[in-house]
Write a protein that holds these residues in place. Structure first.
Motif, PDB file in Angstrom:
ATOM      1  N   ARG A 126       4.980 -29.464 -13.974  1.00 52.78           N
ATOM      2  CA  ARG A 126       5.055 -28.299 -14.850  1.00 52.78           C
ATOM      3  C   ARG A 126       4.488 -27.032 -14.202  1.00 52.78           C
ATOM      4  O   ARG A 126       4.820 -25.931 -14.620  1.00 52.78           O
ATOM      5  N   LEU A 127       3.629 -27.218 -13.213  1.00 53.49           N
ATOM      6  CA  LEU A 127       3.003 -26.071 -12.558  1.00 53.49           C
ATOM      7  C   LEU A 127       2.881 -26.346 -11.069  1.00 53.49           C
ATOM      8  O   LEU A 127       2.331 -27.366 -10.659  1.00 53.49           O
ATOM      9  N   HIS A 128       3.416 -25.438 -10.247  1.00 54.43           N
ATOM     10  CA  HIS A 128       3.301 -25.524  -8.794  1.00 54.43           C
ATOM     11  C   HIS A 128       2.628 -24.254  -8.295  1.00 54.43           C
ATOM     12  O   HIS A 128       3.137 -23.146  -8.498  1.00 54.43           O
ATOM     13  N   VAL A 129       1.467 -24.413  -7.665  1.00 55.74           N
ATOM     14  CA  VAL A 129       0.681 -23.279  -7.174  1.00 55.74           C
ATOM     15  C   VAL A 129       0.624 -23.353  -5.651  1.00 55.74           C
ATOM     16  O   VAL A 129       0.338 -24.406  -5.082  1.00 55.74           O
ATOM     17  N   PHE A 130       0.881 -22.209  -4.999  1.00 60.90           N
ATOM     18  CA  PHE A 130       0.871 -22.143  -3.542  1.00 60.90           C
ATOM     19  C   PHE A 130       0.458 -20.733  -3.134  1.00 60.90           C
ATOM     20  O   PHE A 130       0.031 -19.928  -3.969  1.00 60.90           O
ATOM     21  N   GLY A 131       0.552 -20.435  -1.844  1.00 60.41           N
ATOM     22  CA  GLY A 131       0.182 -19.114  -1.342  1.00 60.41           C
ATOM     23  C   GLY A 131       0.894 -18.851  -0.037  1.00 60.41           C
ATOM     24  O   GLY A 131       2.106 -18.894   0.038  1.00 60.41           O
ATOM     25  N   HIS A 132       0.105 -18.560   1.023  1.00 62.02           N
ATOM     26  CA  HIS A 132       0.582 -18.464   2.404  1.00 62.02           C
ATOM     27  C   HIS A 132       1.336 -17.158   2.685  1.00 62.02           C
ATOM     28  O   HIS A 132       0.999 -16.439   3.618  1.00 62.02           O
ATOM     29  N   ILE A 133       2.358 -16.844   1.894  1.00 60.68           N
ATOM     30  CA  ILE A 133       3.136 -15.622   2.100  1.00 60.68           C
ATOM     31  C   ILE A 133       2.573 -14.553   1.163  1.00 60.68           C
ATOM     32  O   ILE A 133       2.994 -14.421   0.009  1.00 60.68           O
ATOM     33  N   HIS A 134       1.624 -13.796   1.668  1.00 61.04           N
ATOM     34  CA  HIS A 134       0.877 -12.858   0.831  1.00 61.04           C
ATOM     35  C   HIS A 134       1.778 -11.856   0.122  1.00 61.04           C
ATOM     36  O   HIS A 134       1.558 -11.510  -1.049  1.00 61.04           O
ATOM     37  N   GLU A 135       2.801 -11.363   0.825  1.00 61.74           N
ATOM     38  CA  GLU A 135       3.591 -10.254   0.305  1.00 61.74           C
ATOM     39  C   GLU A 135       4.543 -10.634  -0.827  1.00 61.74           C
ATOM     40  O   GLU A 135       5.154  -9.747  -1.437  1.00 61.74           O
ATOM     41  N   ASP A 136       4.673 -11.929  -1.126  1.00 63.82           N
ATOM     42  CA  ASP A 136       5.564 -12.330  -2.225  1.00 63.82           C
ATOM     43  C   ASP A 136       4.773 -12.973  -3.361  1.00 63.82           C
ATOM     44  O   ASP A 136       5.290 -13.829  -4.097  1.00 63.82           O
ATOM     45  N   ALA A 137       3.531 -12.547  -3.516  1.00 58.88           N
ATOM     46  CA  ALA A 137       2.698 -13.090  -4.590  1.00 58.88           C
ATOM     47  C   ALA A 137       3.300 -12.766  -5.951  1.00 58.88           C
ATOM     48  O   ALA A 137       3.904 -11.723  -6.164  1.00 58.88           O
ATOM     49  N   GLY A 138       3.126 -13.695  -6.875  1.00 48.89           N
ATOM     50  CA  GLY A 138       3.648 -13.509  -8.224  1.00 48.89           C
ATOM     51  C   GLY A 138       3.910 -14.839  -8.884  1.00 48.89           C
ATOM     52  O   GLY A 138       3.433 -15.883  -8.429  1.00 48.89           O
ATOM     53  N   ALA A 139       4.673 -14.816  -9.954  1.00 44.23           N
ATOM     54  CA  ALA A 139       4.977 -16.042 -10.692  1.00 44.23           C
ATOM     55  C   ALA A 139       6.385 -15.969 -11.238  1.00 44.23           C
ATOM     56  O   ALA A 139       6.913 -14.891 -11.519  1.00 44.23           O
ATOM     57  N   ARG A 140       6.997 -17.140 -11.369  1.00 44.82           N
ATOM     58  CA  ARG A 140       8.302 -17.211 -12.011  1.00 44.82           C
ATOM     59  C   ARG A 140       8.394 -18.534 -12.759  1.00 44.82           C
ATOM     60  O   ARG A 140       7.657 -19.485 -12.470  1.00 44.82           O
TER      61      ARG A 140
END
Length: 253
Positions: A210-224
């Motif tokens: 139900r929830l997938h949290v990640f990072g790594h690519i700073h410039e595309d931060a956000g949620a969908r």
């Protein structure tokens, strides 16, 4: 940073910032997840929640002093459950790729263990925890990323990636990875999608996630939010360095 809010009454996504405070906790039967990543030894102002999820790059280059700073900060936070993974910047000073060794060495010097402070470190492993309403949430954390320059926890082939992501249990509800999946909040400044295709394929089979949290690519931060198997899955690129916003996700148990 943008967040897409679903029509599903079982989930709500908010952006928290000094200018845009998250709404009050929705109350009994809900769990509030505060999502961050790529803090690189920085300390940030965070909203309160039931669970704090950190999706890696705890340090800038894996120095024990940097890890200590981050762990001390996370331990001091009042979130009842705090779960963290590592990232490619968390390179071990001891020559290996496992951050666990340094964290264990650090934990030995403290009066309280990490778990006693509600802080858990995952490295290709699951964790079950009980939320405020009594629901048991099933979490899995992996620090792995596709190879890019020097760094820790990197894989160079689809064969390696398949071996890593096949370990994710199919009943996982909360997934924390450092890399994004392909074409999900993974676009670089040059417009290239650099997320992992193998992870994207594996997610299609994780029908309970139900929830997938990640990072790594700073410039595309956000949620969908996407519809998956009759439910909504929230995907969060939680990288904080380029934004004052923190993604807050409320989920009905």
């Amino acid at each position: 940073m943008q967040a897409t809010r679903p029509t599903d009454t079982r989930v709500s996504v908010h952006l928290h910032s000094p200018q845009n405070e998250a709404p009050p906790h929705p109350g009994a039967g809900w769990t509030r997840f505060v999502c961050i990543s790529d803090t690189h030894s920085g300390i940030f102002r965070l909203p309160y929640g039931d669970v704090l999820l950190h999706a890696g790059d705890l340090s800038s280059y894996g120095a024990l002093s940097q890890l200590t700073r981050t762990v001390d900060w996370l331990k001091s936070l009042k979130h009842p459950v705090k779960i963290m993974i590592a990232g490619n910047h968390d390179v071990s000073s001891y020559g290996g790729s496992s951050l666990a060794f340094q964290l264990i060495q650090y934990a030995r010097t403290t009066v309280r263990s990490l778990a006693s402070a509600g802080l858990y470190y995952l490295e290709h492993e699951p964790l079950h925890f009980t939320g405020p309403s009594g629901k048991v949430w099933k979490v899995y954390g992996s620090p792995a990323v596709p190879v890019h320059l020097d760094g820790a926890f990197q894989y160079a082939s689809s064969t390696e990636a398949k071996a890593i992501y096949q370990r994710i249990p199919e009943d996982t509800e909360i997934l924390i990875t450092h890399t994004p999946p392909y074409r999900t909040l993974d676009k670089t400044r040059k417009g290239q999608h650099v997320g992992c295709q193998v992870l994207a394929s594996r997610l299609k089979k994780l029908r309970h996630c139900r929830l997938h949290v990640f990072g790594h690519i700073h410039e595309d931060a956000g949620a969908r939010v996407d519809g998956v198997e009759g439910m909504h899955r929230v995907s969060v690129n939680a990288a904080v360095p380029l934004s004052d916003n923190i993604v807050v996700v409320d989920m009905h148990d």
